[in-house]
Scaffold this active site. Structure first.
Site, PDB file in Angstrom:
ATOM      1  N   THR A  60       0.863  -1.181   0.000  1.00  0.00           N
ATOM      2  CA  THR A  60       0.000   0.000   0.000  1.00  0.00           C
ATOM      3  C   THR A  60       0.895   1.225   0.000  1.00  0.00           C
ATOM      4  OG1 THR A  60      -1.530  -1.199   1.418  1.00  0.00           O
ATOM      5  CG2 THR A  60      -1.868   1.160   1.247  1.00  0.00           C
TER       6      THR A  60
ATOM      7  N   PRO B 221       3.991   8.777   1.634  1.00  0.00           N
ATOM      8  CA  PRO B 221       4.547   8.033   0.494  1.00  0.00           C
ATOM      9  C   PRO B 221       5.970   7.531   0.754  1.00  0.00           C
ATOM     10  CG  PRO B 221       3.485  10.064  -0.226  1.00  0.00           C
ATOM     11  CD  PRO B 221       3.531  10.113   1.275  1.00  0.00           C
ATOM     12  N   SER B 222       6.305   6.468   0.065  1.00  0.00           N
ATOM     13  CA  SER B 222       7.656   5.884   0.096  1.00  0.00           C
ATOM     14  C   SER B 222       8.118   5.530   1.497  1.00  0.00           C
ATOM     15  CB  SER B 222       8.685   6.833  -0.554  1.00  0.00           C
ATOM     16  OG  SER B 222       8.247   7.183  -1.842  1.00  0.00           O
ATOM     17  N   ARG B 223       7.179   5.204   2.367  1.00  0.00           N
ATOM     18  CA  ARG B 223       7.488   4.777   3.751  1.00  0.00           C
ATOM     19  C   ARG B 223       8.145   5.873   4.594  1.00  0.00           C
ATOM     20  NH1 ARG B 223       4.406   1.683   1.936  1.00  0.00           N
ATOM     21  NH2 ARG B 223       4.568  -0.587   1.838  1.00  0.00           N
ATOM     22  N   LEU B 224       8.067   7.129   4.133  1.00  0.00           N
ATOM     23  CA  LEU B 224       8.642   8.230   4.921  1.00  0.00           C
ATOM     24  C   LEU B 224       7.538   8.827   5.789  1.00  0.00           C
ATOM     25  CD1 LEU B 224      11.004   9.799   2.230  1.00  0.00           C
ATOM     26  CD2 LEU B 224      11.565   8.229   4.098  1.00  0.00           C
TER      27      LEU B 224
END
Ligand SMILES: Cc1cc2nc3c(=O)[nH]c(=O)nc-3n(C[C@H](O)[C@H](O)[C@H](O)COP(=O)(O)O)c2cc1C
Length: 224
Positions: A20, A201-204
């Protein structure tokens, strides 16, 4: 004796493709403010408005005498600056674990908002008068159930629950308000820390941790 897994390795169920991206919001220091309860209240109200199921469901982790943690869901019935309240059976597994170690951790997860809130702190019992008040508001079936179910005890089958329910219905027949059983009531988790997580987003992701020092909350950003 060799376990079967020595000779036949298990075939893993591959779920690595379940991915996700989180993009619904952000959590800045400015928006978060200094008071974690105000922020919690805003997030809780948004979770309720978001229409997800059981927005007041929270995972409750307790620890037994051997240090083994256990977790289960309970419903938050009240919160304020004193803490977060749930109701249960004092003789249940969680009740016994809390009697031995009155520390707990709570977790709210609101998937549709891509948010979680992690809370931990000391646990105390809710005052009898408040527990009576809440018990009195429960539907009659739930009140009878609190008498009938020896929560977390092994039982031979559903028949025992049905028999005990019938027994309790008879016992309280004609009584509009069955009293609260002594083994049933509320606990309040008084937080020493509250961490807010907003998926990005992007696990940040955004993570803001509030820790309490006496009555003052300190806010810290954590790496995701
Ligand atoms: C959505 C949901 C809400 C629940 N709410 C409560 C609750 O408020 N109080 C409670 O005692 N158990 C509740 N339960 C059941 C607990 O998860 C658990 O099975 C039960 O309390 C026994 O836990 P224990 O053996 O660790 O004490 C709920 C379960 C679910 C899935």
């Amino acid at each position: 004796m060799n376990s079967p897994s020595r000779t036949t390795p298990p075939t893993p169920v591959l779920v690595a493709d379940l991915r996700t991206e989180y993009h619904r919001g952000e959590l800045t220091e400015e928006a978060a403010g200094d008071d974690p309860y105000s922020l919690f209240r805003r997030w809780f109200d948004e979770a309720v408005a978001g229409g997800g199921r059981d927005p007041n469901a929270m995972s409750l982790a307790t620890v037994d005498a051997a240090g083994q943690p256990s977790v289960r869901i309970v419903l938050c019935k009240e919160y304020d600056s004193r803490g977060f309240v749930f109701y249960t059976n004092f003789s249940s597994r969680k009740g016994l674990e809390l009697a031995g170690n009155p520390q707990a951790s709570l977790l709210f997860y609101w998937a549709e908002l891509e948010r979680q809130v992690r809370i931990s702190g000391r646990v105390e019992k809710v005052a009898d008068a408040d527990a009576d008040l809440y018990f009195g508001q429960r539907p009659r079936g739930a009140r009878i159930g609190a008498w009938a179910s020896p929560q977390s005890q092994p039982i031979p089958g559903r028949g025992l629950l049905e028999a005990r329910t019938a027994e309790m219905e008879q016992r309280f027949d004609g009584q509009a308000d069955p009293p609260r059983p002594a083994h049933w009531g509320g606990y309040r988790v008084a937080p020493g820390m509250i961490e807010f997580w907003q998926g990005r987003p992007s696990r940040l992701h955004d993570r803001l941790l509030y820790t309490r020092h006496l009555s003052v909350w300190q806010r810290t950003r954590l790496a995701p």
